[in-house]
Scaffold this active site. Sequence first.
Site, short mmCIF file in Angstrom:
data_model
loop_
_atom_site.label_atom_id
_atom_site.label_comp_id
_atom_site.label_asym_id
_atom_site.label_seq_id
_atom_site.Cartn_x
_atom_site.Cartn_y
_atom_site.Cartn_z
N ASP A 1 10.45 -3.43 -3.94
CA ASP A 1 11.69 -2.18 -5.20
C ASP A 1 13.02 -2.84 -4.18
OD1 ASP A 1 12.20 -2.77 -1.95
OD2 ASP A 1 11.29 -0.71 -1.22
N SER A 2 13.49 -1.28 -5.09
CA SER A 2 15.47 -1.86 -5.22
C SER A 2 15.88 -2.43 -3.58
CB SER A 2 15.42 -0.67 -6.04
OG SER A 2 15.31 -0.16 -5.45
N GLY A 3 15.62 -1.62 -2.57
CA GLY A 3 17.06 -1.85 -1.44
C GLY A 3 16.79 -0.28 -1.50
N GLY A 4 16.93 0.50 -2.72
CA GLY A 4 17.96 1.74 -2.19
C GLY A 4 17.39 2.35 -1.42
N PHE A 5 15.76 2.40 -0.65
CA PHE A 5 15.75 3.39 0.59
C PHE A 5 15.81 3.31 1.22
CE2 PHE A 5 12.21 4.23 2.88
CZ PHE A 5 11.99 5.54 3.38
N ASP B 1 18.99 2.49 -6.67
CA ASP B 1 19.32 4.07 -6.67
C ASP B 1 19.28 4.89 -5.31
OD1 ASP B 1 16.70 3.51 -5.04
OD2 ASP B 1 16.08 5.39 -5.47
N GLN C 1 15.14 10.83 -8.84
CA GLN C 1 15.97 11.39 -7.97
C GLN C 1 16.12 12.96 -8.17
OE1 GLN C 1 16.14 10.85 -4.92
NE2 GLN C 1 15.26 7.47 -5.73
N GLY D 1 12.58 9.47 -3.48
CA GLY D 1 13.19 10.32 -2.34
C GLY D 1 12.61 12.09 -2.66
N ASP E 1 2.34 3.19 -2.77
CA ASP E 1 2.51 2.82 -1.37
C ASP E 1 2.89 3.89 -0.15
OD1 ASP E 1 5.31 1.99 -0.81
OD2 ASP E 1 5.61 3.32 -1.99
N CYS F 1 -18.46 2.67 5.08
CA CYS F 1 -17.11 1.57 4.64
C CYS F 1 -18.02 0.33 4.36
CB CYS F 1 -15.88 1.36 5.42
SG CYS F 1 -15.09 0.44 5.21
N CYS G 1 -15.88 -2.20 5.05
CA CYS G 1 -15.25 -3.13 5.51
C CYS G 1 -15.88 -4.31 6.39
CB CYS G 1 -13.97 -2.83 5.46
SG CYS G 1 -13.94 -2.21 7.30
N CYS H 1 -16.27 -2.55 9.66
CA CYS H 1 -17.52 -1.48 10.04
C CYS H 1 -18.61 -2.14 10.02
CB CYS H 1 -17.13 -0.95 8.60
SG CYS H 1 -15.30 0.36 9.35
N HIS I 1 -9.07 -2.30 7.56
CA HIS I 1 -9.76 -0.99 7.76
C HIS I 1 -9.33 0.19 6.97
CE1 HIS I 1 -12.94 2.00 7.79
NE2 HIS I 1 -12.06 2.92 8.34
#
Lengths: 359, 359
Positions: free
Chosen positions: A73-77, A127, A174, A202, A252, A290, A292, A295, A321
């Site tokens: 990600d860009s770091g904006g958030f 952003d 945005q 956003g 994500d 599941c 995994c 499990c 899991h």
Amino acid sequence: MTLPHGEVQTPCFMPVGTQGTVRALSPNDLRAAGASLVLANTYHLHVRPGEDVVGRLGGLHRFMGWDRPLLTDSGGFQVFSLEGSRTVSDDGVEFQSHVDGSRRFLTPERAVEIQWALGADVAMAFDHVVPGGADEATARDALERTLRWLERGARRHAELKKGDGTQTLWPILQGGSHQALRLEALDRVLAIGPWTGLAVGGLSVGEPKAVMYETLEQLEPRLPPAVPRYLMGVGFPEDLVAAVARGVDLFDCVAPTRNGRNGTAYTADGPLNIRNAAHRDDPRPLDSTCDCETCTTFSRGYLRHLFAAEELLGLRLLSPHNVRYLIRLTAEMRAAIRSGDYERWTADWRRRYTQGETT
Amino acid sequence: MTLPHGEVQTPCFMPVGTQGTVRALSPNDLRAAGASLVLANTYHLHVRPGEDVVGRLGGLHRFMGWDRPLLTDSGGFQVFSLEGSRTVSDDGVEFQSHVDGSRRFLTPERAVEIQWALGADVAMAFDHVVPGGADEATARDALERTLRWLERGARRHAELKKGDGTQTLWPILQGGSHQALRLEALDRVLAIGPWTGLAVGGLSVGEPKAVMYETLEQLEPRLPPAVPRYLMGVGFPEDLVAAVARGVDLFDCVAPTRNGRNGTAYTADGPLNIRNAAHRDDPRPLDSTCDCETCTTFSRGYLRHLFAAEELLGLRLLSPHNVRYLIRLTAEMRAAIRSGDYERWTADWRRRYTQGETT
């Protein structure tokens, strides 16, 4: 979706490796969970250890020991949501590192340069994010700035890419909770393009869930069909199911690993709190559907013991899991879409998830 | 050494799974590290979750997901060394649970019954441990009690074993720092036997290291050659090397996992503190001679970043490396013994370990 480090099937859930590691999971755990794309945070890696260090250690893929696709990600958030003072100008954002308090300056060009040094498959444009409740004037101001920053970031990225680079840059839409702004953002972003992916940012920042659904529904018919759509920071199982119905491809969220560390496991029958005394003697796995390692190897009774005894193994058994749960969920959604059955599948899934024995 | 759940080559280092998990390692990590025998703590499992719960969940092997040999200690060391009030009588020890403060009573019979319920391959007899500086009268008193308790524990174990049990019970030699008491302990323990293994307890509890070596040297010629000798609670790499020269076969210690959590890695060139700034840009593995996943995948620079960023992955990468280091060390010692070269091997090993670049 074909990226430099491999192919990604959509819908796709990206585990979040904030500081160059998905909390409590090793790269082998991620492979075992079926992860095809992992997110890392530009802001966090910039302030520690620094993109220069990551670069000297061979780039982010080698640094993390992860040879499949990566998105940064860009770091904006982060600069707009983390605690601490910041100063926004049209040039960029001055902020304070949460690690050592030092003053740092991030611009759309710097954000692109840092991500270039990290070397992820996909970089995100810098952003200006506003809170869910921001009024129209505030959201308009941030949107205009985001669009100016997008042009500058894209220009810098194109310069860097003149050589043999394969990284692509994606824009972030945005507009806050204001639907007219969202639609305008889309038109103007597409005019700057073309793009190989489009993110909706956003959202999931304090607004009512209906706003998120409405935004996605409005955008959906106008989005280029062949370009993957990424809904940033989402989400919980029910959010993924609802957003895929509204055309979203990529997600994500830190929830599966954070919830895992807190003792909450996603299961076909709804979320389960492994700390509950009811699990003390229970020989069953977390989720009998599941596949995994957690499990197939351990009982709920043992997992509950690990959390009661505050053992590290508990965190590292629940977190993978939950990641596996979301990745299996995306595979199920893909199959339902292919068979033209998404609506019926959703109804079945939701019934079991909300009315299962654990809820 | 052949145990119900498999064969164990000696010298052997047992990772310590205090609460039914070796801290920060999964059973797969233990297998990958080459662990053949794992220790769990009767005291800890008795107070939480309780041997009844472990029994209902299929016994300790299934509970932990570990199908190779297990050894449980008797709880003697814990009730005599943990904080909190206790009352010792000839019958047993009344103590306070460190989990909920409840009063508990452990007798030689109960210690055996709990270990029977847990179902480890090897159970240890309940013993009275005294601090390293205990005077002769105190050590004599504890030794006499340990011997009376051994007879009672062995009787109870034989009763339980009348069926088809395969668990064996090992005695623990006490006597503090008093060599005459240690030799008397051995004679009297052997008279109660025969035994399939013998442990030396009450060392590495604050006495000078010379006392430990002297004790081992005195006992060595009188120990039955075919019976494995287990030095409890030891130790560091240099302790293992010195003790194997004095005839010891088995070791257990929390140091490799505890040190791993603190950022200390064992290497061929001596211990290394991964937190040091010197490792920031270092692309090399922790130990270029090591075949563990940590060393074959990650750079010192990345590991340092994980510790600086307080990421869980750091703990789980250093701890299994340290366990693997000790298991590789025992394999090297075994090879040196077989080739009749142990002294020369020790000199070479010690030179590199104490004069290497990391020290």
